[in-house]
Scaffold this active site. Sequence first.
Site, PDB file in Angstrom:
ATOM      1  N   LYS A 144      -9.155 -12.665 -15.954  1.00  0.00           N
ATOM      2  CA  LYS A 144      -9.218 -13.218 -17.751  1.00  0.00           C
ATOM      3  C   LYS A 144      -8.539 -14.363 -17.602  1.00  0.00           C
ATOM      4  O   LYS A 144      -9.220 -14.886 -18.955  1.00  0.00           O
ATOM      5  CB  LYS A 144      -8.758 -11.278 -18.669  1.00  0.00           C
ATOM      6  CG  LYS A 144      -8.799 -11.817 -19.655  1.00  0.00           C
ATOM      7  CD  LYS A 144      -9.745 -10.893 -20.325  1.00  0.00           C
ATOM      8  CE  LYS A 144     -10.574 -10.527 -21.224  1.00  0.00           C
ATOM      9  NZ  LYS A 144     -11.469  -9.961 -21.942  1.00  0.00           N
ATOM     10  N   SER A 192     -21.387  -9.265 -28.220  1.00  0.00           N
ATOM     11  CA  SER A 192     -20.444  -8.768 -28.796  1.00  0.00           C
ATOM     12  C   SER A 192     -18.828  -9.661 -29.373  1.00  0.00           C
ATOM     13  O   SER A 192     -18.472  -8.762 -30.275  1.00  0.00           O
ATOM     14  CB  SER A 192     -19.503  -7.392 -27.897  1.00  0.00           C
ATOM     15  OG  SER A 192     -18.168  -8.391 -26.777  1.00  0.00           O
ATOM     16  N   GLY A 193     -19.312 -10.244 -29.381  1.00  0.00           N
ATOM     17  CA  GLY A 193     -18.210 -11.599 -30.131  1.00  0.00           C
ATOM     18  C   GLY A 193     -16.481 -11.004 -28.962  1.00  0.00           C
ATOM     19  O   GLY A 193     -15.673 -11.801 -29.718  1.00  0.00           O
ATOM     20  N   GLY A 194     -16.417 -10.378 -28.380  1.00  0.00           N
ATOM     21  CA  GLY A 194     -15.672 -10.297 -27.822  1.00  0.00           C
ATOM     22  C   GLY A 194     -15.492 -11.670 -26.297  1.00  0.00           C
ATOM     23  O   GLY A 194     -16.325 -12.419 -26.408  1.00  0.00           O
ATOM     24  N   VAL A 195     -13.727 -11.648 -25.930  1.00  0.00           N
ATOM     25  CA  VAL A 195     -14.075 -13.128 -24.816  1.00  0.00           C
ATOM     26  C   VAL A 195     -15.253 -13.500 -24.385  1.00  0.00           C
ATOM     27  O   VAL A 195     -16.030 -14.670 -23.987  1.00  0.00           O
ATOM     28  CB  VAL A 195     -12.420 -12.635 -24.492  1.00  0.00           C
ATOM     29  CG1 VAL A 195     -12.266 -14.433 -23.025  1.00  0.00           C
ATOM     30  CG2 VAL A 195     -11.410 -13.046 -25.202  1.00  0.00           C
ATOM     31  N   ASP A 196     -14.844 -12.021 -23.184  1.00  0.00           N
ATOM     32  CA  ASP A 196     -15.973 -12.482 -22.026  1.00  0.00           C
ATOM     33  C   ASP A 196     -17.826 -12.379 -22.251  1.00  0.00           C
ATOM     34  O   ASP A 196     -18.070 -13.309 -22.201  1.00  0.00           O
ATOM     35  CB  ASP A 196     -15.998 -10.926 -21.106  1.00  0.00           C
ATOM     36  CG  ASP A 196     -14.651 -10.375 -20.494  1.00  0.00           C
ATOM     37  OD1 ASP A 196     -14.160 -11.265 -20.658  1.00  0.00           O
ATOM     38  OD2 ASP A 196     -14.370  -9.592 -19.957  1.00  0.00           O
ATOM     39  N   SER A 197     -17.995 -12.118 -23.471  1.00  0.00           N
ATOM     40  CA  SER A 197     -19.414 -11.953 -23.495  1.00  0.00           C
ATOM     41  C   SER A 197     -19.772 -13.812 -24.111  1.00  0.00           C
ATOM     42  O   SER A 197     -21.302 -14.221 -24.120  1.00  0.00           O
ATOM     43  CB  SER A 197     -20.599 -11.461 -24.613  1.00  0.00           C
ATOM     44  OG  SER A 197     -20.084 -10.880 -25.957  1.00  0.00           O
ATOM     45  N   SER A 198     -19.196 -13.532 -24.533  1.00  0.00           N
ATOM     46  CA  SER A 198     -18.924 -14.999 -25.853  1.00  0.00           C
ATOM     47  C   SER A 198     -19.410 -16.082 -24.473  1.00  0.00           C
ATOM     48  O   SER A 198     -19.994 -17.131 -24.791  1.00  0.00           O
ATOM     49  CB  SER A 198     -17.579 -15.330 -26.742  1.00  0.00           C
ATOM     50  OG  SER A 198     -17.452 -14.319 -27.928  1.00  0.00           O
ATOM     51  N   CYS A 200       5.307  -6.562   1.355  1.00  0.00           N
ATOM     52  CA  CYS A 200       5.438  -5.064   1.748  1.00  0.00           C
ATOM     53  C   CYS A 200       4.418  -4.126   2.518  1.00  0.00           C
ATOM     54  O   CYS A 200       5.131  -4.730   3.937  1.00  0.00           O
ATOM     55  CB  CYS A 200       4.897  -4.689   0.665  1.00  0.00           C
ATOM     56  SG  CYS A 200       5.976  -2.492  -0.277  1.00  0.00           S
ATOM     57  N   TYR A 201       3.798  -3.320   2.401  1.00  0.00           N
ATOM     58  CA  TYR A 201       3.183  -2.475   3.332  1.00  0.00           C
ATOM     59  C   TYR A 201       2.473  -3.772   4.625  1.00  0.00           C
ATOM     60  O   TYR A 201       3.077  -3.430   5.562  1.00  0.00           O
ATOM     61  CB  TYR A 201       1.646  -1.665   2.810  1.00  0.00           C
ATOM     62  CG  TYR A 201       1.282  -1.061   3.836  1.00  0.00           C
ATOM     63  CD1 TYR A 201       1.572   0.774   3.882  1.00  0.00           C
ATOM     64  CD2 TYR A 201       0.366  -1.422   4.239  1.00  0.00           C
ATOM     65  CE1 TYR A 201       1.326   1.456   4.940  1.00  0.00           C
ATOM     66  CE2 TYR A 201      -0.637  -0.145   5.095  1.00  0.00           C
ATOM     67  CZ  TYR A 201       0.280   0.964   5.611  1.00  0.00           C
ATOM     68  OH  TYR A 201      -1.175   1.570   6.445  1.00  0.00           O
ATOM     69  N   GLU A 230       4.308 -11.343  -6.095  1.00  0.00           N
ATOM     70  CA  GLU A 230       3.621 -11.404  -6.999  1.00  0.00           C
ATOM     71  C   GLU A 230       4.090 -10.868  -7.759  1.00  0.00           C
ATOM     72  O   GLU A 230       3.376 -10.934  -9.651  1.00  0.00           O
ATOM     73  CB  GLU A 230       2.320 -10.740  -6.399  1.00  0.00           C
ATOM     74  CG  GLU A 230       2.918  -9.426  -6.362  1.00  0.00           C
ATOM     75  CD  GLU A 230       3.385  -8.852  -4.866  1.00  0.00           C
ATOM     76  OE1 GLU A 230       3.970  -9.751  -4.368  1.00  0.00           O
ATOM     77  OE2 GLU A 230       2.779  -7.270  -5.019  1.00  0.00           O
ATOM     78  N   GLY A 276       1.034  -0.968   0.368  1.00  0.00           N
ATOM     79  CA  GLY A 276       0.154  -0.241  -0.622  1.00  0.00           C
ATOM     80  C   GLY A 276       0.435   0.960   0.165  1.00  0.00           C
ATOM     81  O   GLY A 276       2.320   1.422   0.324  1.00  0.00           O
ATOM     82  N   HIS A 294       8.424  -8.121  -3.317  1.00  0.00           N
ATOM     83  CA  HIS A 294       7.563  -7.807  -3.712  1.00  0.00           C
ATOM     84  C   HIS A 294       7.347  -9.595  -4.789  1.00  0.00           C
ATOM     85  O   HIS A 294       7.832  -9.226  -5.790  1.00  0.00           O
ATOM     86  CB  HIS A 294       6.893  -7.931  -5.337  1.00  0.00           C
ATOM     87  CG  HIS A 294       5.918  -6.073  -3.908  1.00  0.00           C
ATOM     88  ND1 HIS A 294       5.098  -6.161  -3.928  1.00  0.00           N
ATOM     89  CD2 HIS A 294       6.749  -4.778  -3.148  1.00  0.00           C
ATOM     90  CE1 HIS A 294       4.702  -4.302  -2.965  1.00  0.00           C
ATOM     91  NE2 HIS A 294       6.309  -4.364  -3.524  1.00  0.00           N
TER      92      HIS A 294
END
Length: 518
Positions: free
Chosen positions: A374, A227-233, A85-86, A175, A58, A173
């Site tokens: 994603k 939309s044909g995008g990844v998420d809506s598909s 870290c923080y 990550e 943070g 970090h």
Amino acid sequence: MSDFTHEKLLVIDFGGQYNQLVARRVRECHVYCEIYSYRTPIEQIRQMNPKGIILTGGPDSVYAEGAATCSPELFELGVPVLGLCYGAQLMMQVLGGEVTRAPEREYGKTEVLIDKPSSPLYTGIDSPTVCWMSHNDYIARAAEGFEITAHTRNCPVASAENPAKQLYAIQFHPEVLHTEHGFEMLQHFVLDVCGCSGDWRMDDFADRTIAALKNKIGDGKVLCALSGGVDSSVAAVLLSKAVGKNLTCVFVDHGLLRKNEGDLVEGVFGDNGIYDLNFIRVNAQERFYIKLAGVDEPERKRKIIGEEFIRVFEEEAKKIGRVDYLVQGTIYPDVVESGLGGESVTIKSHHNVGGLPDYVDFKEIIEPLRDLFKDEVRALGLHLGIPEKLIMRQPFPGPGLGIRIIGDITAEKVHMVQEADAIFREEMERAGINKEASQYYAALTNMRSVGVMGDERTYDYAIALRSVNTVDFMTADVTEIPYDVLKTVMTRIINEVEHVNRVFYDITSKPPATIEME
Ligand code: XMP
């Protein structure tokens, strides 16, 4: 869809820039986790019954007035806690150690010397090991009961632990990828210390989600803007597997899609496609071009495209009649970035999180991907058998080519940018660079200049090519495309696309530029 029970880690967010990355890494260990603000009451945390807790970095100083803090009870829940870290500094301060301004600020790749190789976090990791440091303060004295497990040249406590209480503090970090063995350290915490089984898999998620959707929706009617995008598909396919023909997907072709994209989407989801659902394609190009005529201000264009989209969608929804549920492809970063999950400031305002749209009458919104990152959505999509072409697609903005045409939009300009973009993509694939670049496209600058073609003087447009490499789309670097590839693209664009007489390659990083050009 958080209504399933699964072993869970909590990531407590203190506003650090890597908070989502921490959560993603935990998911990569096949363990489910959620991000919560440090303001979350301790009672709520207890009730969630986590297998472990990670405190993120943070921007504050733990000793500053009004700094983000946590209840000492957090360390008495009997579950392992890892402070980063923080988070590490806070753990020490709350438990009686001392945090002060470091005489030497540490930033960047730093050699860490492991003092306790038998620490569970360092299993199989040799000393010294390169880690990513970014701090002004440091732990001057560890709290009682803690043993120092690593240090650096400038930092006496690079990590410390109290194994009896299962408390671990790491100043660097793990990550970020710059920390050589960071993922292994996190994995050791998540799997070995917390004892998670690591059975969070997308096939499991798919089965459970489809069953839950079936159960919830019954005979209800579902509408999805595809939309044909990844998420809506992926969202549409989950729903189709749950309710079949009770799902209607409306695909609005706003005339600002890439070349042949509308046909690609129709091929997969349409009547001759591979899914059981109702598919409606609305060819609304003309409507959009009329509304956009003469408009050159980017935000105005975005707004017009968004509003017209809603209008078209609304008209279609009315034709369908009864709609009980509306599906949206919201994913976890949308939730977090909207300030609903963690502590981050809102970076982008997302139209699809939070409020319910009032333009269609329905009972409820369904967001089956709300808990996923994603890469998990992509893994799920592949598991569901959605063609790789759709799943591995690069990000494409909602307003589409509308914001890749600088200045006003005309059908002719759309055609130019579609053709140039198709050539660029073809050549990137041919050269085998397409998988290495994160996002690349052609844009149409609003610049016209004099050129000569054949024996004729021209006064035509310049196409700009953009290609970036990025992990998180927050920062980006130019892709180092070999010159011969760029030259081939240039030659083809000049020869094949009418009214283009120059090709530029944009080499600006983000920041100072953004990825899109408008
Ligand atoms: P920038 O240009 O902000 O883009 O660096 C970062 C990522 O976001 C996408 N992008 C958009 N997506 N509507 C969207 O749905 C938009 O208006 C928009 N603008 C940018 C962009 O493609 C990139 O992946």
